[in-house]
Design an enzyme around this catalytic site. Structure first.
Site, PDB file in Angstrom:
ATOM      1  CE  LYS A  90      -3.904   1.738   2.823  1.00  0.00           C
ATOM      2  NZ  LYS A  90      -4.695   1.407   4.034  1.00  0.00           N
ATOM      3  CB  SER A 171      -7.804   3.395   3.362  1.00  0.00           C
ATOM      4  OG  SER A 171      -6.926   2.739   4.267  1.00  0.00           O
ATOM      5  CB  SER A 195      -8.269   0.383   6.173  1.00  0.00           C
ATOM      6  OG  SER A 195      -8.933   1.608   6.357  1.00  0.00           O
TER       7      SER A 195
END
Length: 496
Positions: A90, A171, A195
């Site tokens: 990420k 996210s 997330s």
């Protein structure tokens, strides 16, 4: 190279697991270079549509060639579990290479990190190849309360590979979509509240949200040291466990949390908990009536999961139902302290992170706010206001209000989840989708989301198994047992 050729086994790269890839590498039916080249072509083809990857590592092919050389020379490192395996991380997880680490924001483009994030260093030590950076909700969903799931200024809006109109959830949106669409073998996501678990659920992948501190947060663009955690997002439970094995453990740059959580790590790792009979004898709590902790008496959702309750029972699990949460309304009121605590913690943590960068155009939250105002069109500030940033900037550390909020969160965990688990001798709490994420988040507890099915429109949904701190071995047994009993996951139909 024809990836469909075989020796004793049939092998194609799409949907392949870590074990299958290693078998192909061992039989010289695949090289790490070819594997990386395949994923780079996948990204080139699919990413313009799905926007799951922010950038690729220009050194990835070189890293793959080095892995192939090590394997040919029978270098000891080639025996490591992730040797030659591509991983997307990420874009809020730092890599000390030619990749940017920006949390999806132009404000951090061109910044230079002091070192690899702790989890990235462990990935490299395990032989993994960093393929690139996965897209995310900008600043891990902590810039704007109006931000669509997964949107960031650099990559724009990711799209669900299953149903284009479906909220892809954030996210760690790109981390989930990239493995679901076979743009990478495995990925890393981060979670503060939902997330990892939410995008895993809605993109039909497996996500492990570890106990806070089990994986290092050093080098991760932060929200809260109290709730932030890093975990794997993969197509199978076994792949997720291979990655978890690689990234857990002590890190001197996140010393307090990782030292404390290290006591939970099994001496010889987590792989031994991948047993098909893992559900046998497990006491699983199923709460039908209460939101946050269970199914909220939602008939439609309950109907989806009744078949899975039967699967759990048939495979030896003991379902403990009709549980009561004493003083539920007061406990839920205590949850309100999460926003208060996170807002103050974010400003302090982000300022500390930005000050440690070797080079950066911004050195504080105030600088980021100013950058966004100056570049409002590029960051779409008028469409997605930075209200969360502005609220955080107004805070001044942990004062009386914040201390009260933190105390309430601690009480809510003790009186709610921990009491429920201990009083009923539960191995895990079963929740639909990612509905239990806030309960797990505020107490730093682990959870695993496993694909559980698809609705009438084809939209995926997961089942989540949550437990007390350090219960990853038990949760892995449960999750793997469920996965092997159901084999729910199916890849999306890719429209080129």
């Amino acid at each position: 190279m024809n990836t469909s050729t075989s020796v004793e086994f049939k092998f194609t790269i799409p949907e392949s697991t870590i074990v299958e890839i290693h078998t192909a590498l061992t039989h010289k039916k695949l090289t790490s270079k070819h594997l990386v080249e395949f994923y780079l072509r996948q990204i080139e083809t699919l990413n313009p549509m799905y926007k799951a990857v922010i950038e690729v590592n220009p050194e990835a092919i070189h890293e793959a060639e080095r892995a192939d050389e090590e394997r040919d020379k029978k270098h000891p490192v080639s025996r490591l579990a992730l040797h030659g395996i591509p991983v997307l991380v990420k874009d809020n997880i730092a890599t000390k290479d030619k990749l940017n680490t920006t949390a999806g924001s132009y404000a951090l483009l061109g910044s230079v990190v002091p070192r690899d994030a702790g989890v990235v260093r462990k990935l490299r030590d395990s032989g993994a190849i960093i393929l690139g950076k996965a897209s995310l909700s900008e600043w891990a969903y902590f810039r704007s309360s109006n931000l669509p799931s997964g949107w960031n200024a650099r990559a724009h809006q990711p799209i669900s590979p299953y149903v284009s109109t479906l909220d892809p959830c954030g996210s760690s949106t790109g981390s989930a979509i990239s493995v679901a669409t076979n743009m990478v073998t495995v990925s890393l996501g981060t979670e503060t509240d939902g997330s990892i678990l939410c995008p895993s659920s809605v993109n039909s992948v497996v996500g492990i949200k570890p106990t806070v501190g089990l994986t290092s947060r050093s080098g991760v663009v932060p929200i809260s040291a109290r709730q932030d955690t890093v975990g794997p997002m993969c197509r199978t439970v076994s792949d997720a466990v291979y990655v978890l094995d690689a990234i857990v453990g002590f890190d001197k740059y996140d010393a307090t949390a990782t030292r404390k959580a290290s006591k939970y790590i099994p001496k010889d790792g987590y792989l031994k908990y991948l047993i098909s009979t893992g559900l046998q004898g497990k006491r699983l709590g199923v709460i039908r009536d209460y939101p946050y902790f269970g199914f909220g008496n939602d008939t439609e959702t309950l109907n989806k999961f009744e078949k899975h309750f039967d699967v759990l029972r048939r495979n030896g699990a003991i379902l403990v139902e009709n549980l009561e949460i004493i003083d539920f309304e007061r406990i839920i009121t205590m949850f309100n302290g999460e926003d208060i605590a996170l807002t103050a913690e974010f400003k302090m943590a982000l300022n500390a992170y930005l000050k440690k960068l070797v080079l950066s155009p911004v050195r504080s939250l105030a600088d980021v706010i100013a950058f966004n105002k100056k570049h409002a069109d590029m960051e779409k500030i008028n469409k997605y206001p930075q209200d969360l940033f502005l609220a955080a900037e107004k805070t001044n550390g942990i004062g009386k209000i914040e201390k009260e909020a933190l105390l309430n969160l601690k009480k809510a965990s003790k009186l709610g989840f921990e009491k429920l688990m201990n009083d009923n001798n539960l191995d895990a709490l079963v929740t639909p989708y990612s509905s239990g994420s806030s309960v797990l988040a505020i107490g730093g507890y682990p959870g695993i989301s496993v694909p559980a099915g698809y609705d009438k429109s084809g939209a995926p949904y997961g089942i989540c198994f949550g437990g007390l701190k350090g219960s990853e071995p038990t949760l892995i047994e449960i999750a793997y047992g469920f996965e092997q009993a159901t084999k729910c996951r199916k890849p999306p139909v890719i429209m080129n």
